[in-house]
Structures are given as structure tokens and as C-alpha cells.
Design a protein around this motif. Structure first.
Motif, PDB file in Angstrom:
ATOM      1  N   ALA A 121       0.830  -1.201   0.000  1.00  0.00           N
ATOM      2  CA  ALA A 121       0.000   0.000   0.000  1.00  0.00           C
ATOM      3  C   ALA A 121       0.865   1.252   0.000  1.00  0.00           C
ATOM      4  CB  ALA A 121      -0.928  -0.002   1.213  1.00  0.00           C
ATOM      5  N   GLN A 122       1.982   1.230   0.725  1.00  0.00           N
ATOM      6  CA  GLN A 122       2.900   2.370   0.724  1.00  0.00           C
ATOM      7  C   GLN A 122       3.374   2.684  -0.699  1.00  0.00           C
ATOM      8  OE1 GLN A 122       5.902   0.899   3.441  1.00  0.00           O
ATOM      9  NE2 GLN A 122       5.190   2.222   5.096  1.00  0.00           N
ATOM     10  N   ASN A 153      10.111   2.758   5.061  1.00  0.00           N
ATOM     11  CA  ASN A 153       9.933   3.064   3.637  1.00  0.00           C
ATOM     12  C   ASN A 153      10.979   4.096   3.234  1.00  0.00           C
ATOM     13  OD1 ASN A 153       9.067   3.648   1.065  1.00  0.00           O
ATOM     14  ND2 ASN A 153       6.932   4.013   1.618  1.00  0.00           N
ATOM     15  N   ALA A 154      12.181   3.610   2.943  1.00  0.00           N
ATOM     16  CA  ALA A 154      13.298   4.508   2.616  1.00  0.00           C
ATOM     17  C   ALA A 154      13.012   5.428   1.432  1.00  0.00           C
ATOM     18  CB  ALA A 154      14.566   3.688   2.373  1.00  0.00           C
ATOM     19  N   PRO A 155      12.405   4.942   0.337  1.00  0.00           N
ATOM     20  CA  PRO A 155      12.118   5.849  -0.774  1.00  0.00           C
ATOM     21  C   PRO A 155      11.250   7.041  -0.366  1.00  0.00           C
ATOM     22  CG  PRO A 155      11.893   3.578  -1.496  1.00  0.00           C
ATOM     23  CD  PRO A 155      12.061   3.535  -0.007  1.00  0.00           C
ATOM     24  N   ALA A 156      10.256   6.789   0.499  1.00  0.00           N
ATOM     25  CA  ALA A 156       9.396   7.887   0.942  1.00  0.00           C
ATOM     26  C   ALA A 156      10.161   8.847   1.836  1.00  0.00           C
ATOM     27  CB  ALA A 156       8.179   7.325   1.682  1.00  0.00           C
ATOM     28  N   VAL A 157      10.982   8.312   2.752  1.00  0.00           N
ATOM     29  CA  VAL A 157      11.767   9.169   3.646  1.00  0.00           C
ATOM     30  C   VAL A 157      12.731  10.027   2.841  1.00  0.00           C
ATOM     31  CG1 VAL A 157      13.431   9.196   5.545  1.00  0.00           C
ATOM     32  CG2 VAL A 157      11.530   7.571   5.581  1.00  0.00           C
ATOM     33  N   LYS A 158      13.312   9.455   1.807  1.00  0.00           N
ATOM     34  CA  LYS A 158      14.233  10.215   0.956  1.00  0.00           C
ATOM     35  C   LYS A 158      13.517  11.395   0.304  1.00  0.00           C
ATOM     36  CE  LYS A 158      17.530   9.623  -2.852  1.00  0.00           C
ATOM     37  NZ  LYS A 158      18.093   8.685  -3.863  1.00  0.00           N
TER      38      LYS A 158
END
Length: 347
Positions: free
Chosen positions: A123-124, A165-170
Motif C-alpha cells: 500500500a505504501q 519506507n526509505a524511498p518515501a523518507v528520501k
């Protein structure tokens, strides 16, 4: 109910009827509405109906909120949450956050989205495709449209999207998002509840999913490479590929002044309340902030500047004296004696 009972009696098999070897004839006169009444509609249909009502401006506000409330209950099941993408419901749901709808509807939509994202990498990823971060962090700035309840639910939704969720944090560092600055500002929100939720989120983003090497340094992020290129990936690590979430958070703490903001928020706490009437330190917030500082400096081996060390050392000593000793201070901060010793050793 009378029509349902009459249909049941008319179509039931009599006990006196002789058995027949012939298969039952196919009934062509069965009413789908009656079948739905007996068996219930599948969740996928209910979800589509709920979203249709939620985005229908001709419906009353109460009807739209009730539909979102029912949808939130359905997507507590992870299979239903993942069906949001298959049913193409993410787009209309997210559109509620940018539409001219009431604050109450936006709050309910944030709740639905946040619940769907909790501990759900699929879902993320699906929701991240809609570039939702600029919209979500925009709710963190207090305004007539962004009430305390709205900001609270926005942090709930951000938490669901960002955790592990590394991509979102980035993406928080993108200029069009300015997410770290918004989170830093939230540490001085007039609502202490918002401050608590924000510091808890920041702490969650710092927690590593595997042990951090003593030699870890923040510049490793710039090459998008793991701390140890020869290490075997941990099965318990983040489900997203690339650097772990904490590495982006660790870098952001220094580059965006998050660390200074956390230190300042406990050493010189800003008054909170609608009129700034509460000037005393909030022990719940303080406890969460100390856990963040312990995670940053001890668990993640994050660097502290000389001035940061001096500020924290003087403040910690004063708090130790005021609490009656190290043991009492550790209990107040919900740290073990070992954890308090580890933290003070970094100062």
C-alpha cells in the motif's frame, strides 16, 4: 423482511417431497438484491460504494463521513487495503485531501489512508505513486483549515507512509516537499499532543532494522550504498531496497537542524496551549525526546557537535540533581541505568 420470508417458504423443499435423481433446475428468477441481503455484498463492492459516496458532492457531509468511516473499518484488513489499488480507489481517496471539502471529511480521509498504509509495504508503494508527501506535510502548518485534529491525522498518515519506507523518507528532502522543515516546525506546535506525535515519528524513523556499524558515517547516503557492501542483507531489514530508512533520517537530523530542534525543545521548551499558557516541561514529550537522542547518539552513532554536547551535558546534570540522582532520572526518562550511562558517555 416479509417478502424475504415469503420467498423462503415458496422456494423451500417440502419434507414430504419424494427424492429425485434429477439435478435441481436452475432458477432464473432469483433477485440479486435478495441474494445480497442473505449473503452480503463482497467487501470490494462495499469499498467502491463507500468511495463513491465519499466523493459525491450531492451527498450530505454526514453521509460522506459515515461512508469513509465504514471504509476505514474495511481496510483494517490488509487484503482489503491492498485492493484499493486493484479497484483504482487511491486516486479518488487522495483527491479528497486537495478538494474543496470540509475539514471533517479531510480528517476522515486522512484516517482511512493512514490505516491502509500501516505496516503495509504494498500500500505504501501504491500510494507513493501519487506524490502525496507535499499534500500531507502541508497539513502540519496550523491554519483555520488545518486544525489540531487535522494535523494529528496528518502525522498518523505520514507515519504509515514513512515507516520502513526509505524511498518515501528520501522524498521528504525534495524542495517541493520540504518535509523535514515541516516536521521540525511541528516540534513547536501550540498543541503538545502534536509535538508528542511528531517526536515519536522522528524516533521511529531513526530506529535501525539491523545493527549499525560503529564506523557508520552519514556521507554513506550520498552514494546510495549500504554501510557494508559485502554484508549479507538482513531478512528483518526494511522491505524496500536500497539504504535503510534510518540512514536518510540520520543525515536529515544534521543537515536540516532537526537535532538542534530536538535539543532545544527539551532544554528550552516553548510554551504550549492555545494562548501559550503552559510553560512547564511536558514529561511525556521529554521522555520521547530523550529516547530519540539516545537512538541517535548511541544506537546510530550519530555525531554531536561540541556545543551540542556541552548543552546536553549541563542540562542533564541539572536534571539529575533536580531528580535526586541518576537512578531517579533514568526512571523519569524511562531509560535503564545502562541506557542513561550510554547516553551521558556520548556527551
Amino acid at each position: 423482511m416479509e417478502s424475504l420470508l415469503r420467498w423462503s417458504i415458496q422456494n423451500s423443499t417440502s419434507l414430504d417431497s419424494a427424492p429425485s435423481d434429477r439435478p435441481p433446475a436452475r432458477r432464473e428468477d432469483l433477485n440479486p438484491e435478495i441474494i445480497d441481503m442473505i449473503l452480503g455484498k463482497p467487501d470490494s463492492e462495499l469499498m467502491k460504494e463507500d468511495v463513491a459516496v465519499a466523493i459525491d458532492s450531492s451527498k450530505s457531509e454526514d453521509e460522506r463521513i459515515a461512508a469513509l468511516d465504514h471504509l476505514e473499518m474495511l481496510i483494517e484488513q490488509i487484503d482489503n487495503a491492498n485492493n484499493l489499488e486493484k479497484l483504482k480507489l487511491w486516486d479518488p481517496l487522495h483527491s479528497l485531501l486537495t478538494s474543496q471539502v470540509s475539514t471533517e471529511i479531510k480528517v476522515q480521509a486522512l484516517w482511512v489512508i493512514g490505516t491502509a498504509l500501516q505496516n503495509n509495504p504494498a500500500a505504501q508503494d501504491a500510494y507513493l505513486a501519487f506524490n502525496p508527501l507535499p499534500t500531507l506535510v502541508s497539513f502540519l502548518t496550523p491554519s483555520p483549515e488545518s486544525t489540531t485534529q487535522t494535523r494529528s491525522k496528518a502525522i498518523y498518515t505520514l507515519s504509515g507512509l514513512l515507516k520502513h519506507n526509505a524511498p518515501a523518507v528520501k522524498l521528504l528532502s525534495n524542495p517541493d516537499t520540504n518535509g523535514w522543515q515541516k516536521l521540525k516546525d511541528a516540534l513547536q506546535d501550540t498543541s503538545i499532543a502534536i509535538r508528542r506525535k511528531t517526536i515519536f515519528l522522528l524516533g521511529a524513523l531513526l530506529i535501525p532494522t539491523s545493527p549499525v556499524p560503529q564506523t557508520h558515517q552519514q556521507p554513506l547516503l550520498l552514494g546510495n550504498a549500504p554501510a557494508n557492501p559485502n554484508a549479507t542483507p538482513s531478512t528483518s531489514a526494511t522491505v524496500h531496497e536500497g539504504p535503510a530508512t534510518y540512514t536518510f533520517a540520520l543525515e536529515a537530523f544534521e543537515k536540516n537542524g532537526i537535532l538542534d530542534a530536538v535539543i532545544s525543545s527539551i532544554v528550552s521548551p516553548v510554551a504550549y496551549g492555545v494562548d501559550g499558557e503552559n510553560t512547564e516541561a511536558d514529561h511525556d514529550y521529554e521522555e520521547k525526546a530523550l529516547r530519540v537522542l539516545h537512538t541517535y547518539s548511541v544506537t546510530c552513532h550519530g555525531p554531536l557537535s561540541a556545543s551540542q554536547k556541552e548543552t546536553l551535558k549541563r542540562w542533564t546534570e541539572s536534571q539529575k540533581t533536580g531528580s535526586g540522582g541518576a537512578q531517579q532520572l533514568a526512571e523519569r526518562w524511562n531509560l535503564t541505568g545502562t541506557e542513561l550511562g550510554e547516553f551521558t558517555a556520548k556527551l
